[in-house]
Design an enzyme around this catalytic site. Sequence first.
Site, PDB file in Angstrom:
ATOM      1  N   ASP A 180      37.624  52.276  41.303  1.00 42.41           N
ATOM      2  CA  ASP A 180      36.304  51.761  40.961  1.00 42.41           C
ATOM      3  C   ASP A 180      35.192  52.734  41.324  1.00 42.41           C
ATOM      4  O   ASP A 180      35.418  53.730  42.002  1.00 42.41           O
ATOM      5  CB  ASP A 180      36.063  50.402  41.648  1.00 42.41           C
ATOM      6  CG  ASP A 180      36.641  50.344  43.058  1.00 42.41           C
ATOM      7  OD1 ASP A 180      36.556  51.363  43.767  1.00 42.41           O
ATOM      8  OD2 ASP A 180      37.175  49.293  43.453  1.00 42.41           O
ATOM      9  N   ASN A 186      38.591  38.025  50.332  1.00 44.42           N
ATOM     10  CA  ASN A 186      38.746  36.939  49.359  1.00 44.42           C
ATOM     11  C   ASN A 186      39.907  37.196  48.400  1.00 44.42           C
ATOM     12  O   ASN A 186      40.056  36.493  47.397  1.00 44.42           O
ATOM     13  CB  ASN A 186      37.447  36.729  48.578  1.00 44.42           C
ATOM     14  CG  ASN A 186      37.002  37.970  47.810  1.00 44.42           C
ATOM     15  OD1 ASN A 186      37.706  38.975  47.765  1.00 44.42           O
ATOM     16  ND2 ASN A 186      35.831  37.907  47.198  1.00 44.42           N
ATOM     17  N   HIS A 238      40.458  40.010  46.630  1.00 40.83           N
ATOM     18  CA  HIS A 238      40.212  40.890  45.483  1.00 40.83           C
ATOM     19  C   HIS A 238      40.945  42.213  45.650  1.00 40.83           C
ATOM     20  O   HIS A 238      41.196  42.673  46.767  1.00 40.83           O
ATOM     21  CB  HIS A 238      38.713  41.102  45.248  1.00 40.83           C
ATOM     22  CG  HIS A 238      38.022  42.026  46.206  1.00 40.83           C
ATOM     23  ND1 HIS A 238      37.034  41.609  47.056  1.00 40.83           N
ATOM     24  CD2 HIS A 238      38.155  43.363  46.429  1.00 40.83           C
ATOM     25  CE1 HIS A 238      36.591  42.652  47.760  1.00 40.83           C
ATOM     26  NE2 HIS A 238      37.261  43.713  47.400  1.00 40.83           N
ATOM     27  N   GLU A 275      37.172  40.373  41.399  1.00 33.78           N
ATOM     28  CA  GLU A 275      36.837  39.260  42.278  1.00 33.78           C
ATOM     29  C   GLU A 275      37.606  38.001  41.881  1.00 33.78           C
ATOM     30  O   GLU A 275      38.150  37.915  40.774  1.00 33.78           O
ATOM     31  CB  GLU A 275      35.331  38.988  42.218  1.00 33.78           C
ATOM     32  CG  GLU A 275      34.456  40.179  42.600  1.00 33.78           C
ATOM     33  CD  GLU A 275      34.393  40.415  44.104  1.00 33.78           C
ATOM     34  OE1 GLU A 275      35.230  39.858  44.832  1.00 33.78           O
ATOM     35  OE2 GLU A 275      33.498  41.159  44.539  1.00 33.78           O
TER      36      GLU A 275
END
Length: 258
Positions: A67, A137, A139, A144
Amino acid sequence: MRVIINEDATRVAIEAANLIINLIKRKPNCVLGLATGSTPIELYRLLVDAFSNGEISFSSVSTFNLDEYYDMTPGHHQSYRYFMDQHLFSKVDIKPENTFLPECSGKQSAEEVAKQYEMEIKRRGGIDLQLLGIGENGHIGFNEPGSSLASRTRLKTLTPNTLEANSRLFEDGEFQPTLAMTMGVGTIMDAKQVLILATGTNKSEAIGNMLLGSITSACPASILQMHPHVTAVIDRDASIDIENSDYFELSESNRRKL
């Protein structure tokens, strides 16, 4: 899924570095998928050491990062290009033209940049090993919770949870991007091997859900249960929410004996 539980973060980095070093030795022109963040910094230091000692060369290696922040100039100190240059690229013999990040300025079409990124991965023969971290979380990359499990490289909005977790990397008052280009979950799943690292108790719930939870977009990392060649290298703290961690340790012990 192979799960290797180490006593601490240092051992995690050593274990992961050995896996990548062995891959480069076997296939000098391998294609690596790379990640940023605090977790792989020690791993990159060990790879630099291996290069400096003449153990490996990156001269024929290609890399694709997971990313990059949207509309972030490559030379900006918060860009992931800058991070990779600081921790790996500038310290080994990798060719700059063989290092790729999904960089997209505000003047470019995010859809076209994403399409070209996917095409370049295919042109290089696909990713041999994809390095991942995992968010609190669940990801992976910037996919996400709620991301399509078949998604490809694209522009994503970052959740408040991720922004809060990353805020420690930004100075007070410094602009923190809320958008990023990221490989999709489907892109990650195309890699021939996946190596995921996690350290610390703050990652333990996500690791537990990844290994033993339902496969759901609520925890994007859970899709890795469906990948045929995943190695999770974690420390003791990150294993506390794995109900049958003793079985994973027994399994790894037997694997090494065999």
